[in-house]
Design a protein around this motif. Structure first.
Motif, mmCIF file in Angstrom:
data_model
loop_
_atom_site.group_PDB
_atom_site.id
_atom_site.type_symbol
_atom_site.label_atom_id
_atom_site.label_comp_id
_atom_site.label_asym_id
_atom_site.label_seq_id
_atom_site.Cartn_x
_atom_site.Cartn_y
_atom_site.Cartn_z
ATOM 1 N N THR A 642 40.678 45.236 30.672
ATOM 2 C CA THR A 642 41.909 44.920 31.431
ATOM 3 C C THR A 642 41.734 45.233 32.916
ATOM 4 O OG1 THR A 642 43.257 45.396 29.480
ATOM 5 C CG2 THR A 642 44.381 45.387 31.607
ATOM 6 N N ALA A 643 41.061 46.321 33.216
ATOM 7 C CA ALA A 643 40.834 46.699 34.623
ATOM 8 C C ALA A 643 39.952 45.671 35.327
ATOM 9 C CB ALA A 643 40.206 48.089 34.702
ATOM 10 N N ASP A 644 38.904 45.173 34.593
ATOM 11 C CA ASP A 644 38.034 44.156 35.180
ATOM 12 C C ASP A 644 38.808 42.885 35.480
ATOM 13 O OD1 ASP A 644 35.905 45.887 34.987
ATOM 14 O OD2 ASP A 644 35.250 45.132 33.036
ATOM 15 N N ARG A 645 39.683 42.490 34.555
ATOM 16 C CA ARG A 645 40.474 41.273 34.770
ATOM 17 C C ARG A 645 41.398 41.435 35.980
ATOM 18 N NH1 ARG A 645 41.571 41.957 29.025
ATOM 19 N NH2 ARG A 645 39.945 40.882 27.829
ATOM 20 N N SER A 646 42.061 42.582 36.082
ATOM 21 C CA SER A 646 42.976 42.820 37.203
ATOM 22 C C SER A 646 42.229 42.810 38.528
ATOM 23 C CB SER A 646 43.709 44.155 37.020
ATOM 24 O OG SER A 646 44.487 44.138 35.855
ATOM 25 N N SER A 647 41.037 43.391 38.535
ATOM 26 C CA SER A 647 40.242 43.423 39.766
ATOM 27 C C SER A 647 39.851 42.014 40.196
ATOM 28 C CB SER A 647 38.991 44.276 39.552
ATOM 29 O OG SER A 647 38.170 44.268 40.703
ATOM 30 N N LEU A 648 39.402 41.192 39.231
ATOM 31 C CA LEU A 648 39.041 39.816 39.563
ATOM 32 C C LEU A 648 40.254 39.022 40.036
ATOM 33 C CD1 LEU A 648 36.589 38.907 36.643
ATOM 34 C CD2 LEU A 648 36.002 39.308 39.038
ATOM 35 N N ALA A 649 41.413 39.228 39.403
ATOM 36 C CA ALA A 649 42.630 38.490 39.780
ATOM 37 C C ALA A 649 43.066 38.833 41.196
ATOM 38 C CB ALA A 649 43.752 38.789 38.790
ATOM 39 N N LYS A 650 43.002 40.104 41.552
ATOM 40 C CA LYS A 650 43.445 40.518 42.896
ATOM 41 C C LYS A 650 42.525 39.992 43.989
ATOM 42 C CE LYS A 650 45.794 44.697 41.309
ATOM 43 N NZ LYS A 650 45.815 46.179 41.318
ATOM 44 N N ASP A 651 41.254 39.748 43.637
ATOM 45 C CA ASP A 651 40.307 39.271 44.640
ATOM 46 C C ASP A 651 40.392 37.765 44.860
ATOM 47 O OD1 ASP A 651 39.343 41.757 45.211
ATOM 48 O OD2 ASP A 651 37.714 41.662 43.745
ATOM 49 N N LEU A 652 41.138 37.068 43.985
ATOM 50 C CA LEU A 652 41.287 35.625 44.184
ATOM 51 C C LEU A 652 42.230 35.373 45.359
ATOM 52 C CD1 LEU A 652 41.610 34.412 40.482
ATOM 53 C CD2 LEU A 652 39.623 34.187 42.000
ATOM 54 N N GLY A 654 45.307 34.215 47.700
ATOM 55 C CA GLY A 654 46.715 33.818 47.777
ATOM 56 C C GLY A 654 47.438 33.622 46.467
ATOM 57 N N ALA A 655 48.075 32.436 46.327
ATOM 58 C CA ALA A 655 48.899 32.126 45.164
ATOM 59 C C ALA A 655 48.074 32.132 43.883
ATOM 60 C CB ALA A 655 49.576 30.768 45.348
ATOM 61 N N LEU A 656 46.811 31.794 43.988
ATOM 62 C CA LEU A 656 45.948 31.820 42.808
ATOM 63 C C LEU A 656 45.839 33.237 42.256
ATOM 64 C CD1 LEU A 656 44.246 29.847 41.146
ATOM 65 C CD2 LEU A 656 42.279 30.488 42.536
ATOM 66 N N SER A 657 45.800 34.214 43.140
ATOM 67 C CA SER A 657 45.743 35.609 42.712
ATOM 68 C C SER A 657 47.017 35.999 41.966
ATOM 69 C CB SER A 657 45.534 36.517 43.934
ATOM 70 O OG SER A 657 45.609 37.875 43.572
ATOM 71 N N LEU A 658 48.157 35.562 42.501
ATOM 72 C CA LEU A 658 49.432 35.886 41.842
ATOM 73 C C LEU A 658 49.501 35.271 40.445
ATOM 74 C CD1 LEU A 658 51.868 35.401 44.857
ATOM 75 C CD2 LEU A 658 50.905 37.532 43.992
ATOM 76 N N LYS A 659 49.105 34.021 40.338
ATOM 77 C CA LYS A 659 49.179 33.351 39.032
ATOM 78 C C LYS A 659 48.161 33.948 38.056
ATOM 79 C CE LYS A 659 51.001 29.027 40.889
ATOM 80 N NZ LYS A 659 52.325 29.248 40.313
ATOM 81 N N ALA A 660 47.030 34.414 38.572
ATOM 82 C CA ALA A 660 46.056 35.065 37.706
ATOM 83 C C ALA A 660 46.611 36.371 37.151
ATOM 84 C CB ALA A 660 44.758 35.316 38.480
ATOM 85 N N GLN A 661 47.309 37.110 37.968
ATOM 86 C CA GLN A 661 47.923 38.358 37.498
ATOM 87 C C GLN A 661 49.014 38.078 36.466
ATOM 88 O OE1 GLN A 661 48.749 41.292 40.692
ATOM 89 N NE2 GLN A 661 47.596 39.959 42.049
ATOM 90 N N VAL A 662 49.767 37.010 36.676
ATOM 91 C CA VAL A 662 50.775 36.626 35.670
ATOM 92 C C VAL A 662 50.093 36.266 34.357
ATOM 93 C CG1 VAL A 662 52.536 34.905 35.104
ATOM 94 C CG2 VAL A 662 52.424 35.874 37.413
ATOM 95 N N LEU A 663 48.952 35.575 34.429
ATOM 96 C CA LEU A 663 48.212 35.206 33.213
ATOM 97 C C LEU A 663 47.750 36.453 32.457
ATOM 98 C CD1 LEU A 663 46.823 33.012 31.486
ATOM 99 C CD2 LEU A 663 44.840 33.199 33.013
ATOM 100 N N ILE A 664 47.273 37.448 33.184
ATOM 101 C CA ILE A 664 46.823 38.689 32.537
ATOM 102 C C ILE A 664 47.997 39.392 31.874
ATOM 103 C CG2 ILE A 664 45.821 40.963 32.975
ATOM 104 C CD1 ILE A 664 44.207 39.673 35.231
ATOM 105 N N GLU A 665 49.140 39.410 32.552
ATOM 106 C CA GLU A 665 50.327 40.029 31.948
ATOM 107 C C GLU A 665 50.733 39.291 30.688
ATOM 108 O OE1 GLU A 665 53.311 40.040 34.929
ATOM 109 O OE2 GLU A 665 52.293 41.500 36.226
#
Length: 819
Positions: A642-652, A654-665
């Protein structure tokens, strides 16, 4: 003629002296007069006297008023009414007519006054003036019981004729007194040698007059002194100038001022405005500009043109030799930064160099030749790798330049869609007629031991049907889109270039190659020369870095296209499978407990791999887009935490980062439909397609799934692995939906199938399930002490499953399936 006239007079006298035999009463006389007026014999007005016993005509009343004015010169209307015995109303009317007919008369405040009266009064005033030398108008007005304004209007036309004196400031003065005051003013003005406020001088003169005449003397107004002074100044009796406010500067003082200024300026080639202020020279800048037309007026000082020539020579040498110069080090110490800027602006050699792009001015006083700046830039460009730009960008988007920030198109897609070569076909999804070309999936059912009711880590999976879809690629369109995307990225990079190379970093590098510039920094002032030099170098460095980066990006474009093409293929397969299995969840909506287990199982078994694949691929794409080297390693089977996924999502970006974090949630949540929505959003944001499962494709996939599952059930020999496969096949026969359920949900599925299966089939299935559960329980509870006993019972259960229940259940299920 005279004889006749004398005869008439004698007859009139005789008639008047004769006594009438008939006498009329007053009443009869009044009636007789009224009768004569009625008949028009008396055609003029008759006025009654106050006593009422006499008549008087208007003309006679006017005559009597004139006689009174002539006799007295000044007469009150009230007094006339009493004297003449006529009502005041009639007196006022006739007096107004008398005054209007005679311009030498005036009617003021109920009194008639003649010019002869005023001549007499002014003669008396003149006599008194000659005796006293001065008289106040207020005193004259009080004596005559008239206003001061009237006194002035009477005296002014008679000054110099009847009245021998001068009227000034409410006072009458004799010529001798005026001459005396004039002498005092002249002496005071000539005795002043420094700028003086004139009202204070007049106060001093008034004090002297008061001491001379005592309390009985009349004080002289300051305006009288000022009037005399103005006359003397106009005549040239006193020399100097007067400023607004009564500030008197004598000529001798002005002459001394100019001599002091000339001496200082000729000796020092400059003079400060504060020096002129100490000399009491108002508006020093304007004074110096008028006196020295060739001089240069700066903010704090006024300098000689030779100062500019000296600086121009030094600046010209520095530019020609490819150096830099701080003009403050050449100019005298009394010249400050703003003044140095102004002097530089009029240096011919500098202006010529600026126009020909040979020099630049930074800050208030520093001049840098472009040869010097280019030398620094060349050294910094060679050392650019040490700036740490790649390290800054390394987390998936450029930290300094924000070059990885998202660029949105009109549809909200990730702007790199065109860069990746996606065309219209890929963006609209894969057509349904490709469903028949999907690769058949293989069953994954296997048992590692453990109870069917245990944790999901030991869950038995129902076979997964896999299908792959292939996107078409149009190379010509892709190459054009790549060029367009690179152009957009370049424009965005220019807008955000100020953050690629921080000022502090450039300053450090500049000082490393040119330590002598250290004295130009060290402050928080944004206009410090070192900071301005760094800002000047930044776009040059960014341009150089951009060229290198674009060279790398052009090589990465094809890698990015292949990377996302491969991801799209895997997504097409996984998305269709997940939509197929999602439909089976609707059957369990009335059983929240089982529904929750199935949702979480799909999230874990199917959602986790695709999320990991999407995050890893988008991270690689972002790095390639920003010019970062990425190894072409296969990471399809890497499972992220989960930590690896969150780290990758935050590094994307703009908006792609936000949607990636929503996907992880959503992946960590409890609803598979929410996960599918989040997956659809991030795919659309990144320019990938989310293929929908239509009816035709669903039938094709279910048919293929049924064949695969039937084959697996027919060939399966392991009794534990057989159970979930046969349950999935029965569920497909009953509901025409593909089911993927963990081991602990198999019992609930069997219960749901009770009403859908024949009684014999259901009885065998229930026995098989209970026997399998007991077998697994024995395997889990086995210990060393009870190993022999437990092994016997396990063997019995397994033999029962393999020899009796499995063949019977296969026969029932496969027979039904053939039908």
């Amino acid at each position: 003629m005279d004889a006749e006239l004398l005869e008439l007079q004698r007859q009139l006298e005789a008639a008047q002296s004769a006594k009438s035999s008939v006498r009329l009463s007053e009443r009869n006389v009044v009636e007789l007069v009224q009768k004569l007026q009625e008949r028009g014999i008396i055609d003029f007005d008759l006025l009654h006297t106050v006593s009422g016993k006499e008549y008087i005509t208007s003309d006679h009343l006017k005559h009597e008023i004139k006689m009174e004015i002539k006799k007295r010169g000044r007469v009150s209307l009230v007094d006339l009414s009493d004297t003449l015995g006529v009502d005041l109303y009639h007196v006022e009317r006739q007096s107004q007519k008398v005054v209007s007919d005679d311009p030498t008369l005036m009617l003021i405040n109920g009194e008639i006054m003649s010019q002869s009266y005023w001549d007499t009064v002014t003669e008396e005033i003149n006599e008194k003036l000659q005796e006293r030398s001065q008289i106040a108008l207020a005193e004259i007005a009080a004596q005559l019981h008239i206003g001061s304004e009237l006194v002035i209007s009477i005296l002014e036309p008679r000054l110099g004729s009847i009245v021998k004196g001068r009227l000034e400031g409410g006072q009458l003065y004799t010529p001798a007194y005026v001459s005396r005051i004039t002498a005092m003013v002249r002496g005071a003005a000539r005795g002043i040698t420094a700028p003086t406020n004139l009202p204070s001088v007049w106060n001093s003169l008034q004090q002297q007059l008061h001491e001379m005449h005592g309390a009985s003397g009349v004080s002289v107004e300051g305006s009288f002194f000022q009037s005399i002074f103005n006359g003397l100044l106009k005549e040239g009796a006193v020399l100097g100038s007067v400023r607004a406010g009564g500030q008197w500067t004598p000529a001798v003082f002005a002459h001394a001022q100019k001599e002091s200024v000339d001496a200082f300026f000729s000796q020092n080639s400059y003079i400060g405005y504060d020096v002129l202020q100490k000399l009491a020279i108002p508006q020093p800048k304007q004074f110096l500009e008028a006196r020295y037309p060739d001089g240069i007026a700066l903010d704090a000082v006024f300098v000689h043109p030779s100062v500019v020539d000296m600086l121009d020579t030094a600046v010209g040498d520095a530019i020609e030799n490819g150096h830099w110069i701080d003009s403050l080090s050449v100019l005298p110490s009394y010249i400050s930064g703003p003044d140095a800027t102004k002097i530089l602006s009029i240096c011919p050699s500098l202006q010529k160099a600026i126009k020909s792009s040979k020099a630049v001015v930074f800050g208030e006083s520093c001049v840098f030749s472009n040869m010097f700046i280019k030398g620094i830039f060349d050294r910094l460009e060679k050392d650019m790798d040490s700036f740490g730009i790649r390290h800054s960008v390394g987390q998936g988007r450029p930290v300094n330049a924000n070059l990885g920030s998202e660029h949105k198109t009109g549809s909200g897609q990730y702007s790199d869609t065109k860069d990746l070569g996606d065309n219209d076909t890929s963006s609209t999804g894969v057509s349904s007629d490709r469903g028949s070309k999907k690769k058949r999936g293989k069953g994954t059912g296997s048992t590692k031991g453990g109870s069917l009711e245990k944790d999901d880590d030991n869950e038995e999976s129902i076979p997964v049907k896999g299908k792959k879809s292939h996107r078409k690629n149009k190379d010509a369109g892709a190459s054009g889109d790549i060029k367009h995307g690179c152009k957009k990225a370049s424009e965005k990079m220019k807008e955000e270039s100020t953050n690629i190379f921080p000022d502090e970093l450039i300053e450090q590098k500049v000082l490393a190659v040119a330590p002598e510039l250290e004295e130009l920094g060290g402050s928080d002032d944004s206009n410090a020369p070192l900071k301005l030099l760094s800002s000047h170098l930044r776009p040059m460095l960014v341009d150089s870095w951009t060229k290198k980066r674009n060279t790398m990006l052009s090589g990465n474009a094809e890698r990015r296209r292949r990377l996302l093409d491969n991801l799209q293929k895997q997504i097409d397969e996984a998305v269709l499978d997940m939509q197929l299995y999602e439909k089976a969840l609707d059957v369990f909506e009335d059983d929240p407990s089982t529904s929750g287990i199935l949702h979480k199982h799909l999230l874990r078994s199917m959602g986790t791999p695709i999320v990991d694949k999407v995050l890893i691929t988008l991270d690689k794409d972002s790095k390639l887009k920003n010019g970062i080297e990425v190894e072409d390693s296969e990471e399809d089977h890497i499972q992220l935490s989960t930590a690896d996924r969150s780290s990758l999502a935050k590094d994307l970006p703009g908006a792609l980062s936000l949607k990636a974090q929503v996907l992880i949630e959503a992946l960590e949540g409890k609803r598979f439909d929410s996960f599918m929505d989040a997956l659809r959003d991030i795919l659309e944001e990144s320019g990938l397609t989310f293929k929908k499962l239509d009816k035709r494709l669903e039938r094709t996939m279910l048919h293929s799934y049924r064949k695969d599952l039937t084959a697996q059930v027919s060939s399966e020999n392991d009794p534990v692995s057989f159970l979930p496969k046969v349950v999935a096949l029965l569920f497909l026969q009953a509901y025409n939906k593909a089911l993927q359920a963990p081991g602990r949900a198999v019992g609930a599925v069997i219960t749901l199938l009770k009403d859908k299966l024949p009684a014999s089939t259901y009885k065998v299935l229930a026995d098989y399930h209970s026997t399998t559960v007991k077998l697994l329980a024995l395997q889990a509870a086995a210990t060393d002490d009870e190993e022999d006993c437990t092994s016997d019972r396990m063997r019995e259960r397994k033999e029962d499953l393999e020899e009796r229940l499995m063949p019977e259940l296969k026969s029932l299920v496969l027979g039904t399936n053939k039908e």
